[in-house]
Motif scaffolding. Structure first.
Motif, PDB file in Angstrom:
ATOM      1  N   GLY A  89       0.813  -1.214   0.000  1.00 38.20           N
ATOM      2  CA  GLY A  89       0.000   0.000   0.000  1.00 38.20           C
ATOM      3  C   GLY A  89       0.845   1.262   0.000  1.00 38.20           C
ATOM      4  N   ILE A  90       2.103   1.129   0.374  1.00 35.65           N
ATOM      5  CA  ILE A  90       3.038   2.254   0.317  1.00 35.65           C
ATOM      6  C   ILE A  90       3.768   2.279  -1.017  1.00 35.65           C
ATOM      7  CG2 ILE A  90       5.183   3.172   1.284  1.00 35.65           C
ATOM      8  CD1 ILE A  90       4.248   2.102   4.024  1.00 35.65           C
ATOM      9  N   VAL A  91       4.265   1.103  -1.434  1.00 36.10           N
ATOM     10  CA  VAL A  91       5.134   1.026  -2.607  1.00 36.10           C
ATOM     11  C   VAL A  91       4.370   1.131  -3.922  1.00 36.10           C
ATOM     12  CG1 VAL A  91       6.823  -0.394  -3.836  1.00 36.10           C
ATOM     13  CG2 VAL A  91       6.847  -0.308  -1.328  1.00 36.10           C
ATOM     14  N   HIS A  92       3.258   0.402  -4.048  1.00 37.77           N
ATOM     15  CA  HIS A  92       2.553   0.368  -5.333  1.00 37.77           C
ATOM     16  C   HIS A  92       2.060   1.744  -5.799  1.00 37.77           C
ATOM     17  CE1 HIS A  92       1.686  -4.234  -4.934  1.00 37.77           C
ATOM     18  NE2 HIS A  92       2.950  -3.944  -5.145  1.00 37.77           N
ATOM     19  N   PRO A  93       1.432   2.538  -4.928  1.00 46.13           N
ATOM     20  CA  PRO A  93       1.017   3.878  -5.388  1.00 46.13           C
ATOM     21  C   PRO A  93       2.199   4.740  -5.820  1.00 46.13           C
ATOM     22  CG  PRO A  93      -0.145   3.280  -3.383  1.00 46.13           C
ATOM     23  CD  PRO A  93       0.931   2.261  -3.565  1.00 46.13           C
ATOM     24  N   GLU A 120      -2.417  -7.167  -9.566  1.00 47.50           N
ATOM     25  CA  GLU A 120      -2.405  -7.037  -8.117  1.00 47.50           C
ATOM     26  C   GLU A 120      -1.999  -5.634  -7.674  1.00 47.50           C
ATOM     27  OE1 GLU A 120      -0.967 -11.299  -9.010  1.00 47.50           O
ATOM     28  OE2 GLU A 120      -0.970  -9.328  -9.952  1.00 47.50           O
ATOM     29  N   SER A 121      -1.080  -5.014  -8.422  1.00 47.01           N
ATOM     30  CA  SER A 121      -0.599  -3.677  -8.069  1.00 47.01           C
ATOM     31  C   SER A 121      -1.465  -2.570  -8.658  1.00 47.01           C
ATOM     32  CB  SER A 121       0.838  -3.498  -8.564  1.00 47.01           C
ATOM     33  OG  SER A 121       0.896  -3.576  -9.980  1.00 47.01           O
ATOM     34  N   LYS A 122      -2.486  -2.973  -9.420  1.00 46.61           N
ATOM     35  CA  LYS A 122      -3.395  -2.034 -10.078  1.00 46.61           C
ATOM     36  C   LYS A 122      -2.707  -1.196 -11.162  1.00 46.61           C
ATOM     37  CE  LYS A 122      -6.835  -1.677  -6.387  1.00 46.61           C
ATOM     38  NZ  LYS A 122      -6.317  -2.823  -5.608  1.00 46.61           N
ATOM     39  N   MET A 123      -1.563  -1.676 -11.649  1.00 46.80           N
ATOM     40  CA  MET A 123      -0.928  -1.001 -12.779  1.00 46.80           C
ATOM     41  C   MET A 123      -1.755  -1.177 -14.041  1.00 46.80           C
ATOM     42  SD  MET A 123       1.822   0.719 -12.085  1.00 46.80           S
ATOM     43  CE  MET A 123       2.505   0.892 -13.738  1.00 46.80           C
ATOM     44  N   ARG A 157       6.764 -23.216  -5.151  1.00 45.41           N
ATOM     45  CA  ARG A 157       6.250 -22.398  -4.042  1.00 45.41           C
ATOM     46  C   ARG A 157       6.056 -20.960  -4.486  1.00 45.41           C
ATOM     47  NH1 ARG A 157       9.709 -25.580  -0.755  1.00 45.41           N
ATOM     48  NH2 ARG A 157      11.383 -24.036  -0.937  1.00 45.41           N
ATOM     49  N   ARG A 158       7.010 -20.452  -5.246  1.00 40.32           N
ATOM     50  CA  ARG A 158       6.888 -19.082  -5.759  1.00 40.32           C
ATOM     51  C   ARG A 158       5.730 -18.973  -6.740  1.00 40.32           C
ATOM     52  NH1 ARG A 158      12.818 -17.931  -7.842  1.00 40.32           N
ATOM     53  NH2 ARG A 158      11.847 -16.020  -8.644  1.00 40.32           N
ATOM     54  N   MET A 159       5.566 -19.989  -7.571  1.00 41.39           N
ATOM     55  CA  MET A 159       4.460 -19.977  -8.529  1.00 41.39           C
ATOM     56  C   MET A 159       3.117 -19.997  -7.812  1.00 41.39           C
ATOM     57  SD  MET A 159       5.984 -22.541 -11.471  1.00 41.39           S
ATOM     58  CE  MET A 159       4.582 -22.395 -12.574  1.00 41.39           C
ATOM     59  N   ALA A 160       3.052 -20.736  -6.715  1.00 36.40           N
ATOM     60  CA  ALA A 160       1.795 -20.852  -5.973  1.00 36.40           C
ATOM     61  C   ALA A 160       1.362 -19.518  -5.371  1.00 36.40           C
ATOM     62  CB  ALA A 160       1.933 -21.900  -4.872  1.00 36.40           C
ATOM     63  N   SER A 161       2.335 -18.618  -5.153  1.00 39.35           N
ATOM     64  CA  SER A 161       2.019 -17.314  -4.561  1.00 39.35           C
ATOM     65  C   SER A 161       1.584 -16.304  -5.616  1.00 39.35           C
ATOM     66  CB  SER A 161       3.232 -16.774  -3.799  1.00 39.35           C
ATOM     67  OG  SER A 161       4.281 -16.434  -4.691  1.00 39.35           O
ATOM     68  N   GLN A 162       1.720 -16.665  -6.894  1.00 37.61           N
ATOM     69  CA  GLN A 162       1.347 -15.759  -7.973  1.00 37.61           C
ATOM     70  C   GLN A 162      -0.055 -16.069  -8.484  1.00 37.61           C
ATOM     71  OE1 GLN A 162       4.504 -16.324 -10.908  1.00 37.61           O
ATOM     72  NE2 GLN A 162       5.681 -14.642 -10.003  1.00 37.61           N
ATOM     73  N   THR A 163      -0.642 -15.109  -9.176  1.00 37.92           N
ATOM     74  CA  THR A 163      -1.935 -15.340  -9.820  1.00 37.92           C
ATOM     75  C   THR A 163      -1.784 -16.459 -10.838  1.00 37.92           C
ATOM     76  OG1 THR A 163      -2.510 -13.005  -9.565  1.00 37.92           O
ATOM     77  CG2 THR A 163      -3.774 -14.277 -11.187  1.00 37.92           C
ATOM     78  N   ALA A 166      -4.247 -19.273 -15.757  1.00 42.45           N
ATOM     79  CA  ALA A 166      -5.577 -19.275 -16.373  1.00 42.45           C
ATOM     80  C   ALA A 166      -6.285 -17.949 -16.129  1.00 42.45           C
ATOM     81  CB  ALA A 166      -6.412 -20.432 -15.827  1.00 42.45           C
ATOM     82  N   SER A 167      -6.138 -17.411 -14.929  1.00 44.22           N
ATOM     83  CA  SER A 167      -6.758 -16.121 -14.605  1.00 44.22           C
ATOM     84  C   SER A 167      -6.118 -14.996 -15.404  1.00 44.22           C
ATOM     85  CB  SER A 167      -6.625 -15.827 -13.107  1.00 44.22           C
ATOM     86  OG  SER A 167      -7.319 -16.780 -12.339  1.00 44.22           O
ATOM     87  N   LEU A 168      -4.797 -15.070 -15.576  1.00 45.74           N
ATOM     88  CA  LEU A 168      -4.104 -14.051 -16.364  1.00 45.74           C
ATOM     89  C   LEU A 168      -4.554 -14.091 -17.815  1.00 45.74           C
ATOM     90  CD1 LEU A 168      -0.441 -14.317 -14.987  1.00 45.74           C
ATOM     91  CD2 LEU A 168      -2.134 -12.542 -14.489  1.00 45.74           C
ATOM     92  N   MET A 169      -4.710 -15.301 -18.349  1.00 41.88           N
ATOM     93  CA  MET A 169      -5.144 -15.442 -19.741  1.00 41.88           C
ATOM     94  C   MET A 169      -6.541 -14.862 -19.939  1.00 41.88           C
ATOM     95  SD  MET A 169      -3.643 -19.196 -20.831  1.00 41.88           S
ATOM     96  CE  MET A 169      -3.940 -18.969 -22.597  1.00 41.88           C
ATOM     97  N   ALA A 170      -7.384 -15.013 -18.927  1.00 39.00           N
ATOM     98  CA  ALA A 170      -8.752 -14.516 -19.030  1.00 39.00           C
ATOM     99  C   ALA A 170      -8.802 -12.987 -19.009  1.00 39.00           C
ATOM    100  CB  ALA A 170      -9.596 -15.076 -17.892  1.00 39.00           C
ATOM    101  N   ARG A 171      -7.817 -12.357 -18.379  1.00 38.75           N
ATOM    102  CA  ARG A 171      -7.831 -10.904 -18.228  1.00 38.75           C
ATOM    103  C   ARG A 171      -6.982 -10.181 -19.266  1.00 38.75           C
ATOM    104  NH1 ARG A 171      -7.262  -9.422 -11.905  1.00 38.75           N
ATOM    105  NH2 ARG A 171      -7.998  -7.424 -12.709  1.00 38.75           N
ATOM    106  N   ALA A 172      -6.101 -10.905 -19.928  1.00 41.66           N
ATOM    107  CA  ALA A 172      -5.223 -10.275 -20.918  1.00 41.66           C
ATOM    108  C   ALA A 172      -5.990  -9.946 -22.197  1.00 41.66           C
ATOM    109  CB  ALA A 172      -4.062 -11.197 -21.240  1.00 41.66           C
ATOM    110  N   THR A 173      -5.548  -8.900 -22.872  1.00 43.57           N
ATOM    111  CA  THR A 173      -6.146  -8.559 -24.171  1.00 43.57           C
ATOM    112  C   THR A 173      -5.365  -9.177 -25.323  1.00 43.57           C
ATOM    113  OG1 THR A 173      -4.865  -6.498 -24.234  1.00 43.57           O
ATOM    114  CG2 THR A 173      -7.096  -6.383 -23.324  1.00 43.57           C
TER     115      THR A 173
END
Length: 206
Positions: A89-93, A120-123, A157-163, A166-173
């Motif tokens: 909440g500090i870094v992303h904005p 996730e960062s709203k970029m 383990r790192r992959m499990a912490s990421q979106t 399938a969700s990324l594919m659904a949101r990508a243009t």
């Protein structure tokens, strides 16, 4: 009237090849803002960010010489979603604000922003299109193991912490496939050509 570039967000999971796509875009004349690199720079150099992080996590978040104490910050957040959210909440904005200033400095038709956590960062709200770099899970695991010199369990383990992908594919243009069956260079060049052709002629004249 100031020119506003078309913004392409570049994202993808660990080992997908985001950085490779960003390098290709740069070679094709598209400036790319690297969110991860810029976030590290801002945490190290921004006085306002430094003040907020110290207020949140304590003076130990910076070393006596004034450098960001990455290991301390990582341990402060580890296993604590609330603390992760507070730091983000500090870094992303701050990164979003910095990106907007960076974008305003360009008068080219297209710029790009690379982020593993684009949504996730709203970029993503600052982009006009989102390009997902896709590769199979097994390919991504092998790439990450080779690149980082870690075992499969660590990568997963790192992959499990990421979106999940399938969700990324659904949101990508747009999606480019970074595997042996597809030419990444050809896909990126064709995508950039399609985007450029869709822009108003006034943008292309700059």
């Amino acid at each position: 009237m100031a020119h506003i570039p078309f913004v392409v967000g570049v994202t993808g999971g660990i080992g997908s090849g985001k950085s490779v796509v960003s390098r290709l875009l740069r070679l094709m004349g598209v400036p790319v803002y690297d969110c991860d690199a810029e976030a590290k720079y801002l945490m190290a150099e921004s006085l306002s960010l430094r003040t907020e992080l110290i207020a949140l996590a304590g003076t130990e978040v910076y070393t006596p010489s004034g450098r960001l104490n990455r290991s301390y910050l990582a341990s402060y957040m580890f296993g604590n979603p609330d603390r992760v959210a507070l730091v983000n909440g500090i870094v992303h904005p701050a990164v979003r604000t910095d990106f907007l200033a960076w974008k305003a400095s360009y008068e080219c038709p297209v710029v790009a922003v690379e982020s593993a956590i684009l949504f996730e960062s709203k970029m993503d709200i600052l982009t006009d299109a989102v390009l997902l770099v896709h590769a199979s899970e097994e390919v991504r695991v092998q790439r990450a193991m080779l690149r980082d010199g870690v075992d499969e369990a660590s990568v997963r383990r790192r992959m499990a912490s990421q979106t999940d992908h399938a969700s990324l594919m659904a949101r990508a243009t747009h999606i480019v496939y970074n595997d042996e069956a597809h030419s990444l260079l050809k896909q990126v060049a064709e995508l950039l050509d399609d985007i450029t052709k869709s822009l108003p002629e006034t943008s292309l004249a700059l």
